[in-house]
Design a protein around this motif. Structure first.
Motif, mmCIF file in Angstrom:
data_model
loop_
_atom_site.group_PDB
_atom_site.id
_atom_site.type_symbol
_atom_site.label_atom_id
_atom_site.label_comp_id
_atom_site.label_asym_id
_atom_site.label_seq_id
_atom_site.Cartn_x
_atom_site.Cartn_y
_atom_site.Cartn_z
ATOM 1 N N SER A 133 -35.853 -72.154 -43.109
ATOM 2 C CA SER A 133 -36.784 -71.062 -43.394
ATOM 3 C C SER A 133 -37.197 -70.301 -42.140
ATOM 4 C CB SER A 133 -38.030 -71.598 -44.104
ATOM 5 O OG SER A 133 -38.695 -72.564 -43.305
ATOM 6 N N ASN A 137 -36.559 -66.201 -42.074
ATOM 7 C CA ASN A 137 -37.754 -65.358 -41.981
ATOM 8 C C ASN A 137 -37.738 -64.492 -40.729
ATOM 9 O OD1 ASN A 137 -39.897 -65.692 -44.163
ATOM 10 N ND2 ASN A 137 -39.350 -67.824 -43.783
ATOM 11 N N ARG A 260 -43.829 -62.314 -41.399
ATOM 12 C CA ARG A 260 -42.511 -62.952 -41.366
ATOM 13 C C ARG A 260 -42.216 -63.538 -39.991
ATOM 14 N NH1 ARG A 260 -39.070 -58.657 -45.099
ATOM 15 N NH2 ARG A 260 -39.522 -59.697 -47.084
ATOM 16 N N THR A 263 -44.197 -66.682 -39.850
ATOM 17 C CA THR A 263 -43.546 -67.701 -40.674
ATOM 18 C C THR A 263 -42.337 -68.277 -39.957
ATOM 19 O OG1 THR A 263 -44.250 -66.512 -42.659
ATOM 20 C CG2 THR A 263 -42.551 -68.185 -42.933
ATOM 21 N N GLY A 264 -41.578 -67.399 -39.291
ATOM 22 C CA GLY A 264 -40.419 -67.873 -38.545
ATOM 23 C C GLY A 264 -40.797 -68.821 -37.424
ATOM 24 N N PRO A 309 -44.131 -64.716 -46.240
ATOM 25 C CA PRO A 309 -43.301 -65.929 -46.180
ATOM 26 C C PRO A 309 -42.434 -66.166 -47.404
ATOM 27 C CG PRO A 309 -45.644 -66.387 -45.742
ATOM 28 C CD PRO A 309 -45.558 -65.036 -46.353
ATOM 29 N N GLY A 312 -37.982 -65.275 -47.512
ATOM 30 C CA GLY A 312 -37.123 -66.135 -46.702
ATOM 31 C C GLY A 312 -37.289 -67.604 -47.022
ATOM 32 N N THR A 313 -38.527 -68.022 -47.264
ATOM 33 C CA THR A 313 -38.788 -69.436 -47.559
ATOM 34 C C THR A 313 -38.134 -69.844 -48.872
ATOM 35 O OG1 THR A 313 -40.883 -69.276 -46.363
ATOM 36 C CG2 THR A 313 -40.602 -71.164 -47.839
#
Length: 383
Positions: A133, A137, A260, A263-264, A309, A312-313
């Motif tokens: 993930s 992200n 994002r 989140t990455g 998030p 991509g998650t």
């Protein structure tokens, strides 16, 4: 008893992310370029305001057609080959838009470019989702950066002089970036699709078709929310009589991009189902908070952070539970949400007034929360 373990995905590094950063920046540029360039197309081809939008529709149609075909091809060709050929199609498409002598040829070129974009997106989203993930992200955050820069590129390099050169600046920049992305992939490589680290004798996921359908429904709701905010948040705030509606919408997109990136950086510390469930609950609360005029602008901006998030998650989660090769099909499902949601919100607005916008968004978020809970339950049953 011995078990076979698939090769672990490569560690997160600049060399792993390099081609994704270059590719998704390029995709973000062209995806957001057609709308701001409508005036340039009208000056070049003499089409009406009512007709010019068809070139954007052709682009998006091409981007929707490519992923399922690429999902099938990825069973026979490598991600690297898929990305390379798709970049070529994207570059040919944008050059065709610039040099087409007739409007129908420009529209056909936009479809070809969109097809190339869809192929690149399908290949790299599948590859990075299989890595984890954090990776997927981060590269999708770069897509948002490209989308924010696209209107500035059109204004800075485009000229409404009725010649092919009026379109050359912005669109040939995309073609050049396709070549840069190809070179980056040759130098630093293109990640492949990695199987999840599962024991060889582990049971197959329970009811995989149902699981895939739940993930698809989740993504439909997510893209519906993103498109719904993008299409109707500004109008809703304007109806409330609040100033700076356009600025608030820009802040929403900026929050989505920043979220994002965050989140990455931090996604590896929390399980994917928990992240998506938390985001769904937050989105329900924020959509309902939009009904309070004093809270509405902040709620819209925070919704961008809460949405960030999910995409991509969810792709990374799917690759762990089922297969990253299903990612292209999820992208097609997302296109359905992007088509239906703005229309449904418009119908609700026309029938029930502005107050229907946050209620409809809250309903979409609640459905996303439900599908996430069901997908998590199915994954636990398989485990």
């Amino acid at each position: 008893m011995t078990t076979a373990r698939p090769a672990a995905p490569p560690p997160l590094s600049w060399t792993l992310l390099a081609v994704g950063v270059a590719a998704f920046f390029t995709l973000g540029l062209i995806q957001a370029m057609y709308g701001p360039a409508f005036g340039l197309f009208q000056a070049r081809f003499g089409v009406s305001t009512a007709s010019v939008g068809v070139i954007a529709s052709a682009h998006f149609l091409g981007s929707a057609v490519a992923p399922p075909l690429m999902g099938l091809l990825l069973r026979r060709v490598s991600v690297r080959a898929g990305v390379s050929w798709s970049l070529l199609l994207l570059a040919l498409g944008v050059m065709g838009v610039v040099f087409a002598p007739l409007w129908p040829l420009a529209v056909a070129s936009a479809f070809l470019g969109g097809f190339g974009l869809g192929g690149v997106s399908a290949c790299l989203n599948a590859a990075y989702a299989s890595v984890g993930s954090r990776a997927v992200n981060l590269v999708n955050a770069v897509f948002g950066v490209g989308s924010m820069i696209a209107p500035l590129l059109v204004v800075g390099l485009g000229r409404a002089d009725g010649t092919p050169g009026g379109l050359a600046g912005p669109f040939l920049t995309v073609a050049a970036l396709c070549a840069v992305t190809f070179a980056v992939g040759r130098v630093w490589g293109v990640p492949g699709i990695h199987a999840p680290a599962r024991a060889a004798d582990a049971p197959a996921p329970a009811r995989p078709v149902v699981q895939a359908a739940l993930f698809a429904a989740l993504i439909v709701c997510y893209v519906g929310l993103e498109a719904g905010y993008g299409a109707w948040a500004s109008r809703y705030l304007t109806e409330l009589g609040l100033p700076g509606a356009a600025l608030t919408l820009s802040a929403f997109w900026a929050a989505l991009t920043v979220g994002r990136v965050l989140t990455g950086v931090f996604a590896g510390r929390v399980g994917a189902p928990r992240v998506v469930l938390s985001c769904g609950a937050a989105l329900v609360a924020l959509a309902l908070a939009m009904r309070v005029p004093a809270l509405a602008p902040l709620a819209v901006i925070l919704s961008g952070l809460a949405l960030a998030p999910v995409f991509g998650t969810t792709l990374a989660w799917l690759s762990q539970v089922l297969s990253a090769r299903l990612v292209p099909l999820l992208l097609v499902a997302g296109s359905l949400g992007g088509v239906l949601s703005p229309w449904l919100l418009g119908q609700a607005f026309a029938r029930f007034g502005a107050g229907a916008v946050p209620v409809t968004l809250a309903t979409l978020a609640a459905l996303m929360l439900l599908f996430t809970a069901l997908a998590r339950r199915g994954a636990r049953a398989a485990a």
